[in-house]
Design an enzyme around this catalytic site. Structure first.
Site, short mmCIF file in Angstrom:
data_model
loop_
_atom_site.label_atom_id
_atom_site.label_comp_id
_atom_site.label_asym_id
_atom_site.label_seq_id
_atom_site.Cartn_x
_atom_site.Cartn_y
_atom_site.Cartn_z
N HIS A 20 -3.87 5.72 3.24
CA HIS A 20 -4.83 4.87 2.34
C HIS A 20 -3.88 3.59 3.31
CE1 HIS A 20 -5.52 1.68 -0.86
NE2 HIS A 20 -6.58 2.30 -0.76
N SER A 77 -10.86 -0.80 -1.45
CA SER A 77 -10.19 -1.07 -0.47
C SER A 77 -10.07 -1.23 0.47
CB SER A 77 -9.57 0.58 -0.94
OG SER A 77 -8.61 0.64 -2.63
N ASP A 136 0.86 -1.50 -0.10
CA ASP A 136 -0.05 0.37 -0.14
C ASP A 136 1.03 1.12 0.01
OD1 ASP A 136 -2.76 1.85 0.64
OD2 ASP A 136 -3.09 -0.15 1.03
#
Ligand code: NAG
Ligand code: NAG
Ligand code: NAG
Ligand code: NAG
Ligand code: NAG
Ligand code: NAG
Ligand code: NAG
Length: 770
Positions: free
Chosen positions: A227, A551, A168
Site C-alpha cells: 500500500h 487510498s 503509510d
C-alpha cells in the site's frame, strides 16, 4: 451534534438508503490484511488492565527560558502517577510518545484508574484510548492533463524542491519509481532522517522512519504490504519506462510530482494504523520540514478534537503544510466520510478512461463487458459449463468464501462480490476447487462500478445488472455455458471520470455546514509501484500493481498540491485547496455530467466540487483564503468547549471573546447551507483574493434549481491589483414549498472573467421537521 446527524439521517431516509457506520478501508475489498485490531503483545497488556491512552493537556505556563522540549516533557510527566516518575525504567516502558508540534499531549500506557487520577490534575483536558485506524500510474498523469515539457509540469519543474511526507505501510527503496535521476538535493530546511542503510535513500527518497506500537523504532520502514509503495509512487514517483502488469496498461509510469522528494513515515502494520503512531509521525514530519502530508487512512466521523488526524493536520496547516486525506471506502451510503475537517483536503475516488477489458460470453450469444488485470491470452474462447456458486446451498457459497466450493471442476463459476471477502480471494477459492474461470458480479449497491484486479485465474468483474442477466440465463437452460474473451487495455471511455461505488459520500456528519468531500480524483484500477511482482516478472522487471481505493485518489491530489506549491510558493494550504476546488470539472470526457455507479448523474455529496483539473488549478484567477486563526470562531460555532478547541489549536481560546460564526460563514470555496427554519433567509460573506491579472473584472453566474432564491452583492467584482481582496454577500432566501420537492438542492455560484471561471459548488439541505 445530534441535529447534524439528524440532517444526514433525514437525507438518507428520504433517499431510501441505509446508514453505514463502519470504519473505512481506503483500499477496497481487494484483500488488505489489515483487519485484526490488536497485536498479541497488546492483548497481554490488556490482561493487566493497561492500554495506550492519548492524553490532551493545556500548554504549560511559560517559563523564562522558552518552552524547551525538556520543559514540555517534564510538564507531561507531571500528569503521570508517582510510581512512574520515580523509576526511569517504568517511565520508559509506559510513556509512549511526547508530542511537541502538532498537539500538546502525550501517549502513555495506563490503567483506567491511573487515567481517573490524572483527570483531577490542573491542566488536564481529556484522555481517550488509542484507536486502530484502517488503511483506507502509467496513464493518470495524461488523463489529468499533465504532459512532459508542457504546462503545469514544466511550470512547476515536476514538483522540484517540494517534500511530500507519506504516512503509510512503508516503502520499497531501490524500486525504479524511487530513483533520483533528475532530482536535485533536498532543500536546506530538511531535517529528516533515513533509517534505510547505505544507498537506499537518495535525492528522491529523503526520509524513511518507522513509528510502530510506540517508539520510533529505528527499524527500516520496509513495506511488506504494498500500500505505502503504491501511494508514495502515485504522489511523487519518478518516470519509469515500460511499466505494466501482465503486459497491460503499458507506458511510462510516473507520480503526479515526479521530481518532488518523498519521506515515508511508516505508521501501519498488519494490525492497522494506530492513532498514537499517526500523531507522532505528523509531529515528526512537521519538524522535519515536509511541505505536503498524504494520509490514505482514517476512521469514521468524529468531532475534530477527538480525531488525532484532524488535530495533527491543524498543527500542520499552522506551519503552512498542506494535508490531503482519503475520503474513505464506505460508499455509496450518505454520511459515510472519514477525514472531514475543513483544514484537510478530503478526496473521493473516480475512474480514469482506461479499462482492462474482459468480456463474459454466454451460450446464448449474449456478451457482458467487464474487467480483469490478469488477461489469459491462452484461454480458449470455446464455451465451458457455467455454474452459479450459490446454486447448491447458501450465501457463503454464493460469495465464494474460502473452503465453500466443490463440484466446480473445469467450470466457469459465477461468484458474488462482497461479504468482506477479497475479490482476488474469491478467485483463489474457485481455482482451489478446480474451477476454470470466474465471473465476479457486483452487489446491488456497487451497480456498474467494476475493477481491474490481478486475479489468479481467468476472470472478469461485471456489473450487478450483467450478473442478474447471467443468473437468469443459468435458470433458463439445463446446460448453461460461458467463456471469457480477453480484450486488453482500452483507452478513451467517454463516461470517465465516473464516481465509483465505494467512494465515501457526504454530507459531513462532524460539520454538516462544510461541503465534503472536496474533490474527486483517480482511484480505480490505478497502476503504481509495488514491492513484489504480481505477474511473476513475466512481462517486466520493475514491479507494479493495479489497485483501487480512495487510498489511490488521495496521493494523486497530494502530488498535485506539491506541483501547485512549487509553482506558487506563497500560496497557503487553504489557497491551494481553493484553487483545486474552484477549477474542478463537472462534466466527463463525453461532455455530460459526471455519473456514479448507477450511471445516473452523481450528486454533490459524491463529487464534491468535481474532478480535479491540475492545469486549471495552476491558474484559478481568484482564491478563497483562510488563515489558521479564522478556524477558531468556526470551531466555537460547532459548540465545542474552550478546552476542546484548545486541543486542536494549542492556544488558550475563549469563544466568548473571539466570537462565534456559523459553519457556512468560514471562507470556504464551497457552500453547504442547512435550513431548519424556512421563515428566515440566511446570508454569508466570502472574501476572494485576486491571483490573476491585475486588472480583472468578474461577472456572476448563479445556478440553484429548487425553491431557494439567491441574491449576491455586488454582482460584479472589479480588481485593479494582484493580491487585492473583495468581499461579497450571498443570501439564500427560502420560497414557498422549499425542501418539499427534493431532499436537497445543489447548484453553484460562479465568477467569470475573460480568462477565468471560479466555481463554488452549493448544497442546500433541510432539517425542518422538529
Ligand atoms: C541493507 O539493507 C538491505 C535490505 O534491507 C539488505 O539486503 C542489505 O544486506 C543491507 N546492507 C547492509 C550493508 O547492511
Ligand atoms: C500461454 O502458453 C504459453 C505457451 O504454451 C506459455 O509459455 C505461457 O506461460 C502461457 N501463459 C499463461 C498466462 O498461462
Ligand atoms: C454453506 O455451505 C458450505 C458448503 O456446503 C458449508 O461449508 C457452510 O458451512 C454453509 N454455511 C452456512 C451458513 O450454512
Ligand atoms: C433462478 O431460479 C431459482 C430457483 O427456481 C430462483 O430462486 C431464482 O430467483 C432464479 N433466479 C433468477 C435470476 O431468475
Ligand atoms: C506465480 O508463481 C507462483 C509460484 O510458482 C504460482 O503459484 C502462481 O500461479 C504464478 N502466478 C502467475 C500469475 O503466473
Ligand atoms: C450550537 O448551539 C446553538 C444554540 O443552541 C444552535 O443553534 C446551533 O445549531 C448549534 N450548532 C451546531 C453546529 O450544532
Ligand atoms: C490597470 O488599469 C489602470 C486604470 O485603467 C491602469 O492605470 C493600470 O496601468 C492597469 N494596470 C495594469 C497592470 O495593466
Amino acid at each position: 451534534m445530534e441535529n447534524k446527524k439528524f440532517v444526514a439521517l433525514q437525507i438518507m431516509y428520504l433517499l431510501g438508503l441505509s446508514l453505514i457506520f463502519c470504519l473505512s478501508l481506503a483500499i477496497t475489498d481487494g484483500g488488505m490484511g489489515i483487519l485484526n485490531p490488536k497485536a498479541e503483545s497488546e492483548a497481554e497488556e490488556e490482561n493487566s488492565g493497561m492500554q495506550t491512552y492519548i492524553v490532551w493537556v493545556k500548554k504549560p505556563v511559560r517559563r523564562l527560558f522558552s518552552e524547551s522540549h525538556e520543559h514540555l516533557e517534564s510538564w507531561y510527566k507531571s500528569f503521570l502517577p508517582k510510581s512512574f516518575t520515580n523509576s526511569k525504567e517504568v517511565m520508559d516502558q509506559r510513556m509512549v510518545y511526547a508530542y511537541h508540534h502538532v498537539a500538546t499531549g502525550f501517549a502513555a500506557k495506563l490503567t483506567a484508574e491511573e487515567v481517573k487520577e490524572m483527570e483531577t490534575k490542573d491542566g488536564f483536558i481529556s484522555a481517550h484510548q488509542d484507536r486502530i485506524l484502517p488503511l483506507h500510474t502509467t496513464h493518470s498523469p495524461n488523463f489529468l492533463g499533465l504532459y512532459q515539457d508542457l504546462g503545469l509540469w514544466k511550470g512547476s519543474n515536476y514538483g522540484e524542491g517540494i517534500i511530500i511526507g507519506v504516512l503509510d505501510t512503508g516503502i520499497t527503496p531501490g524500486h525504479p519509481s524511487f530513483s533520483d535521476e533528475g532530482v536535485g538535493p533536498p532543500p536546506a530546511k530538511w531535517k529528516g532522517k533515513c533509517d534505510f542503510n547505505g544507498t537506499f535513500c537518495n535525492n528522491k527518497l529523503i526520509g524513511a522512519r518507522s513509528f510502530q506500537g510506540g517508539k520510533t523504532t529505528g527499524a527500516p520502514p520496509v513495506d511488506l504490504e504494498g500500500h505505502g509503495t503504491h501511494t508514495s509512487s502515485t504522489a511523487g514517483g519518478n518516470f519509469v519506462k515500460g511499466a505494466n502488469v501482465f503486459g497491460m496498461a503499458k507506458g511510462t509510469a510516473s507520480g503526479m510530482a515526479p521530481y518532488a522528494h518523498l519521506a515515508m513515515y511508516q505508521v501501519c502494520s498488519e494490525q492497522g494504523c494506530s492513532e498514537s503512531d499517526i500523531v507522532a509521525a505528523m509531529d515528526t514530519a512537521i519538524a522535519d520540514g515536509v511541505d505536503v502530508l498524504s494520509l490514505s487512512l482514517g476512521g469514521g466521523s468524529a468531532p475534530f478534537y477527538a480525531d488525532g488526524i484532524a488535530v495533527g493536520a491543524f498543527g500542520a496547516i499552522q506551519k503552512g503544510i498542506f494535508v490531503s486525506c482519503s475520503a474513505g471506502n464506505e460508499g455509496p451510503g450518505y454520511g459515510s466520510l472519514s477525514n472531514e475537517a475543513p483544514w484537510i483536503l478530503t478526496v473521493g475516488a473516480s475512474t480514469i478512461d482506461r479499462s482492462i477489458k474482459a468480456t463474459a460470453k454466454l451460450g446464448n450469444g449474449q456478451e457482458y463487458d467487464g474487467e480483469s488485470l490478469f488477461q489469459d491470452k491462452n484461454f480458449s474462447s470455446n464455451l465451458l459449463p457455467l455454474v452459479y456458486a450459490g446454486a447448491y446451498s447458501n450465501d457463503s457459497t454464493a460469495l465464494c468464501d474460502v473452503g465453500t466450493l466443490n463440484g466446480v471442476e473445469g467450470k466457469v463459476v459465477l461468484c458474488e462480490r462482497g461479504g468482506g471477502i477479497g475479490r482476488i480471494a474469491k478467485g483463489e477459492e474457485v481455482k482451489r476447487a478446480g474451477g476454470a474461470a470466474m465471473i465476479l458480479m457486483n452487489e446491488d449497491t456497487d451497480g456498474y462500478s467494476t475493477l481491474a484486479d490481478a486475479h489468479v485465474l481467468p476472470a472478469t468483474h461485471v456489473s450487478y445488472a450483467a450478473g442478474l442477466s447471467i443468473k437468469a440465463y443459468i435458470n433458463s437452460t439445463s446446460t448453461p455455458m460461458a467463456t471469457i474473451l480477453f480484450k486488453g487495455t482500452v483507452i478513451g471511455d467517454q463516461n470517465a471520470p465516473a464516481v465509483t461505488s465505494f467512494s465515501s459520500r457526504g454530507p459531513s456528519l462532524a460539520s454538516t455546514g462544510i461541503l465534503k468531500p472536496d474533490i474527486i480524483g483517480p482511484g480505480v484500477s490505478i497502476l503504481a509501484a509495488w514491492p513484489v511482482s504480481v505477474d511473476n516478472g513475466t512481462e517486466s522487471t520493475a514491479t507494479f500493481n493495479m489497485v483501487s481505493g480512495t487510498s489511490m485518489s488521495c496521493p494523486h491530489l497530494s502530488g498535485i498540491a506539491a506541483l501547485l506549491k512549487s509553482s506558487h510558493p506563497d500560496w497557503s494550504p487553504a489557497a491551494i485547496k481553493s484553487a483545486i476546488v474552484t477549477t474542478a470539472d463537472i462534466v466527463n470526457l463525453g461532455g455530460k455530467p459526471i455519473i456514479d455507479e448507477t450511471l445516473a448523474p452523481a450528486d454533490i455529496f459524491a463529487t464534491g466540487a468535481g474532478h480535479v483539473n491540475p492545469p486549471k488549478a495552476d491558474d484559478p484567477g481568484l482564491i478563497y483564503d483562510t488563515k489558521p486563526t479564522d478556524y477558531i470562531p468556526y470551531l466555537c460555532g460547532l459548540n465545542y468547549t474552550d478546552d476542546q478547541i484548545q486541543i486542536i489549536t494549542q492556544q488558550t481560546v475563549k469563544c466568548s471573546e473571539v466570537g462565534v460564526i456559523p459553519e457556512a460563514q468560514l471562507n470556504y470555496p464551497s457552500f453547504s447551507i442547512i435550513f431548519q427554519d424556512l421563515s428566515q433567509s440566511q446570508d454569508y460573506t466570502r472574501t476572494v483574493t485576486n491571483v490573476g491579472p491585475a486588472n480583472s473584472t468578474y461577472n456572476l453566474d448563479l445556478k440553484l434549481p429548487g425553491k431557494i432564491a439567491m441574491s449576491v452583492s455586488p454582482s460584479q467584482l472589479k480588481f485593479t491589483e494582484v493580491g487585492q481582496t473583495i468581499t461579497y454577500l450571498a443570501e439564500f432566501i427560502p420560497e414557498d414549498g422549499a425542501g418539499k420537492d427534493a431532499p436537497f438542492y445543489q447548484g453553484y455560484l460562479r465568477w467569470f472573467s475573460d480568462q477565468h471561471s471560479v466555481i463554488s459548488p452549493i448544497s442546500v439541505i433541510f432539517d425542518t421537521q422538529q
